[in-house]
Motif scaffolding. Structure first.
Motif, PDB file in Angstrom:
ATOM      1  N   GLY A 249      75.098  26.685 -18.630  1.00 26.13           N
ATOM      2  CA  GLY A 249      75.853  25.481 -18.924  1.00 26.13           C
ATOM      3  C   GLY A 249      75.148  24.617 -19.955  1.00 26.13           C
ATOM      4  N   VAL A 250      75.927  24.011 -20.847  1.00 24.07           N
ATOM      5  CA  VAL A 250      75.370  23.110 -21.859  1.00 24.07           C
ATOM      6  C   VAL A 250      76.123  21.784 -21.804  1.00 24.07           C
ATOM      7  CG1 VAL A 250      74.629  24.990 -23.364  1.00 24.07           C
ATOM      8  CG2 VAL A 250      76.889  23.990 -23.703  1.00 24.07           C
ATOM      9  N   GLU A 251      75.415  20.706 -22.077  1.00 26.46           N
ATOM     10  CA  GLU A 251      75.999  19.362 -22.032  1.00 26.46           C
ATOM     11  C   GLU A 251      75.274  18.470 -23.030  1.00 26.46           C
ATOM     12  OE1 GLU A 251      77.002  16.228 -18.506  1.00 26.46           O
ATOM     13  OE2 GLU A 251      74.972  17.053 -18.548  1.00 26.46           O
ATOM     14  N   THR A 252      76.024  17.750 -23.842  1.00 24.33           N
ATOM     15  CA  THR A 252      75.415  16.831 -24.799  1.00 24.33           C
ATOM     16  C   THR A 252      74.524  15.822 -24.088  1.00 24.33           C
ATOM     17  OG1 THR A 252      77.422  17.011 -26.138  1.00 24.33           O
ATOM     18  CG2 THR A 252      75.856  15.280 -26.736  1.00 24.33           C
ATOM     19  N   LEU A 253      73.300  15.703 -24.549  1.00 24.21           N
ATOM     20  CA  LEU A 253      72.353  14.738 -23.995  1.00 24.21           C
ATOM     21  C   LEU A 253      72.060  13.619 -24.981  1.00 24.21           C
ATOM     22  CD1 LEU A 253      70.288  13.896 -21.803  1.00 24.21           C
ATOM     23  CD2 LEU A 253      68.648  15.454 -22.902  1.00 24.21           C
ATOM     24  N   GLN A 254      71.990  13.954 -26.283  1.00 26.46           N
ATOM     25  CA  GLN A 254      71.579  12.961 -27.273  1.00 26.46           C
ATOM     26  C   GLN A 254      72.100  13.340 -28.652  1.00 26.46           C
ATOM     27  OE1 GLN A 254      70.056  10.130 -27.671  1.00 26.46           O
ATOM     28  NE2 GLN A 254      69.335  10.164 -29.776  1.00 26.46           N
ATOM     29  N   HIS A 255      72.539  12.346 -29.397  1.00 30.53           N
ATOM     30  CA  HIS A 255      72.753  12.490 -30.844  1.00 30.53           C
ATOM     31  C   HIS A 255      72.365  11.174 -31.491  1.00 30.53           C
ATOM     32  CE1 HIS A 255      74.428  13.124 -34.818  1.00 30.53           C
ATOM     33  NE2 HIS A 255      75.011  11.934 -34.693  1.00 30.53           N
ATOM     34  N   GLY A 256      71.511  11.239 -32.472  1.00 26.91           N
ATOM     35  CA  GLY A 256      71.151  10.064 -33.260  1.00 26.91           C
ATOM     36  C   GLY A 256      70.935  10.489 -34.693  1.00 26.91           C
ATOM     37  N   SER A 257      71.482   9.725 -35.651  1.00 25.39           N
ATOM     38  CA  SER A 257      71.360  10.133 -37.051  1.00 25.39           C
ATOM     39  C   SER A 257      71.318   8.919 -37.967  1.00 25.39           C
ATOM     40  CB  SER A 257      72.535  11.033 -37.454  1.00 25.39           C
ATOM     41  OG  SER A 257      73.771  10.371 -37.260  1.00 25.39           O
ATOM     42  N   ALA A 258      70.584   9.073 -39.059  1.00 23.25           N
ATOM     43  CA  ALA A 258      70.524   8.068 -40.126  1.00 23.25           C
ATOM     44  C   ALA A 258      69.950   8.737 -41.357  1.00 23.25           C
ATOM     45  CB  ALA A 258      69.645   6.880 -39.722  1.00 23.25           C
ATOM     46  N   ASN A 259      70.456   8.346 -42.525  1.00 19.24           N
ATOM     47  CA  ASN A 259      69.924   8.834 -43.803  1.00 19.24           C
ATOM     48  C   ASN A 259      69.950  10.356 -43.911  1.00 19.24           C
ATOM     49  OD1 ASN A 259      69.161   6.108 -44.554  1.00 19.24           O
ATOM     50  ND2 ASN A 259      67.427   6.340 -43.146  1.00 19.24           N
ATOM     51  N   GLY A 260      70.971  10.972 -43.314  1.00 21.72           N
ATOM     52  CA  GLY A 260      71.117  12.416 -43.418  1.00 21.72           C
ATOM     53  C   GLY A 260      70.214  13.215 -42.503  1.00 21.72           C
ATOM     54  N   ILE A 261      69.504  12.553 -41.591  1.00 19.79           N
ATOM     55  CA  ILE A 261      68.601  13.216 -40.649  1.00 19.79           C
ATOM     56  C   ILE A 261      69.119  12.970 -39.239  1.00 19.79           C
ATOM     57  CG2 ILE A 261      66.231  13.303 -39.750  1.00 19.79           C
ATOM     58  CD1 ILE A 261      65.360  12.249 -42.534  1.00 19.79           C
ATOM     59  N   SER A 262      69.094  14.011 -38.423  1.00 21.70           N
ATOM     60  CA  SER A 262      69.652  13.898 -37.082  1.00 21.70           C
ATOM     61  C   SER A 262      68.716  14.509 -36.046  1.00 21.70           C
ATOM     62  CB  SER A 262      71.012  14.606 -37.006  1.00 21.70           C
ATOM     63  OG  SER A 262      71.486  14.659 -35.669  1.00 21.70           O
ATOM     64  N   ILE A 263      68.763  13.958 -34.838  1.00 21.79           N
ATOM     65  CA  ILE A 263      68.144  14.571 -33.671  1.00 21.79           C
ATOM     66  C   ILE A 263      69.249  14.794 -32.649  1.00 21.79           C
ATOM     67  CG2 ILE A 263      66.534  14.275 -31.751  1.00 21.79           C
ATOM     68  CD1 ILE A 263      64.806  12.569 -33.592  1.00 21.79           C
ATOM     69  N   GLY A 264      69.359  16.016 -32.174  1.00 15.87           N
ATOM     70  CA  GLY A 264      70.358  16.343 -31.169  1.00 15.87           C
ATOM     71  C   GLY A 264      69.699  17.013 -29.981  1.00 15.87           C
ATOM     72  N   ALA A 265      70.230  16.790 -28.788  1.00 15.46           N
ATOM     73  CA  ALA A 265      69.664  17.389 -27.585  1.00 15.46           C
ATOM     74  C   ALA A 265      70.762  17.720 -26.596  1.00 15.46           C
ATOM     75  CB  ALA A 265      68.644  16.440 -26.944  1.00 15.46           C
TER      76      ALA A 265
END
Length: 298
Positions: A249-265
């Motif tokens: 199973g997968v579930e969105t935990l995090q998305h944050g982005s600015a200036n074309g750079i992103s962190i996803g979890a």
């Protein structure tokens, strides 16, 4: 690590070189969505997990240890060409083992090139502490019923008849849709099951399967409602235990982005609950071809 199966029963992403076991030949199924001659990131993370297990089993009893972290740095395009793998232990203690797994390819203009590097941490299992520690509530998505694992597989290796490389049951639809992750706005939840072996004639281990699914952190956490515009730079998979069963199973935990750079979890689950997390660092594609990103698995 994986067990051998009767030859010819399923498709695979790689075939081992018959003369050199550290060289892997990609099949047509390993092609990624970004370019015709570029491998999918999930086969790279899976290969790093496979090689880590292969080398650890020569040092330890794997049942007494847990591969707890796999970090994959992607240094360049992984081409549709033979890949050479080199592994070394950088720490070998009584309670912790750390390996480096490097993946190389040969390019006519530059010779041997490092395209990806994995750092894998294994910890010895021990008795957990007695005091209770807070944990998240149990995941609400019902575990999938048994479905024929080969029903989506083609018997032909031509590009037009390639099988889905994974199957997805989205929370919003509840049906099997091949390798399609829902693009509905908000938190995305889905069950995912591998349909293709990583290495020909070897049944993928739980570590290999979850290492491949870890790459899905990008589309699950970073897709818009229309397309995916971010490309992985790395991924880090954390595991407190190995997953049980075929479905993860997968579930969105995090998305944050600015200036074309992103962190996803994303969180990762199995039939018994939370297994771990996968996090990725990404950047915006500088000049995506029109229509390509909208054809990413959705």
């Amino acid at each position: 690590m994986g067990t051998e199966r009767t030859p010819g029963l399923r498709h695979s992403f790689f075939q081992k070189d018959p003369g050199e076991k550290s060289i892997y030949h990609p099949t047509v199924h390993s092609k990624g969505p970004w370019a015709e001659n570029m491998l999918h990131g999930r086969v790279i993370s899976g290969l790093i997990g496979y090689e880590a297990e292969l080398n650890l089993q020569n040092e330890i009893n794997l049942s007494d240890w847990q591969i707890a972290r796999i970090t994959v740095d992607m240094f360049g395009v992984a081409p549709m060409a033979p890949l050479a793998v080199e592994v070394k232990f950088v720490r070998s203690g009584r309670r912790i083992k750390v390996l480096e797994v490097e993946i190389f390819t040969e390019r006519p203009e530059t010779g041997k090139v490092l395209i990806a590097k994995g750092v894998v941490v294994a910890l010895r299992k021990s008795t957990p502490p007695l005091p209770r520690v807070w944990t998240p509530t149990r995941w609400s998505m019902e575990y999938p019923q048994q479905i024929d694992p080969d029903h989506a597989c083609s018997v032909d290796d031509s590009p037009s008849l390639r099988p889905h490389i994974w199957e997805t049951i989205n929370a919003t639809e509840g049906d099997v849709r091949g390798n399609r992750i829902s693009r509905s706005y908000g938190v995305r939840r889905a069950w995912i099951r591998e349909t293709i072996d990583l290495i020909q004639d070897i049944v993928p281990s739980p570590i290999v399967r979850v290492a491949q699914v870890a790459d899905i952190a990008n589309p699950v956490a970073n897709s818009s409602e229309e397309a995916l515009h971010y490309i992985n730079v790395d991924l880090t998979l954390y595991l407190n235990r190995n997953p049980i069963g075929d479905w993860i199973g997968v579930e969105t935990l995090q998305h944050g982005s600015a200036n074309g750079i992103s962190i996803g979890a994303i969180n990762l689950y199995d039939i018994d609950g939370l297994v771990g997390t996968s996090t990725c660092l990404l950047y915006t594609s500088p000049s995506p071809r029109d229509g390509l990103l909208s054809r990413m698995p959705s």
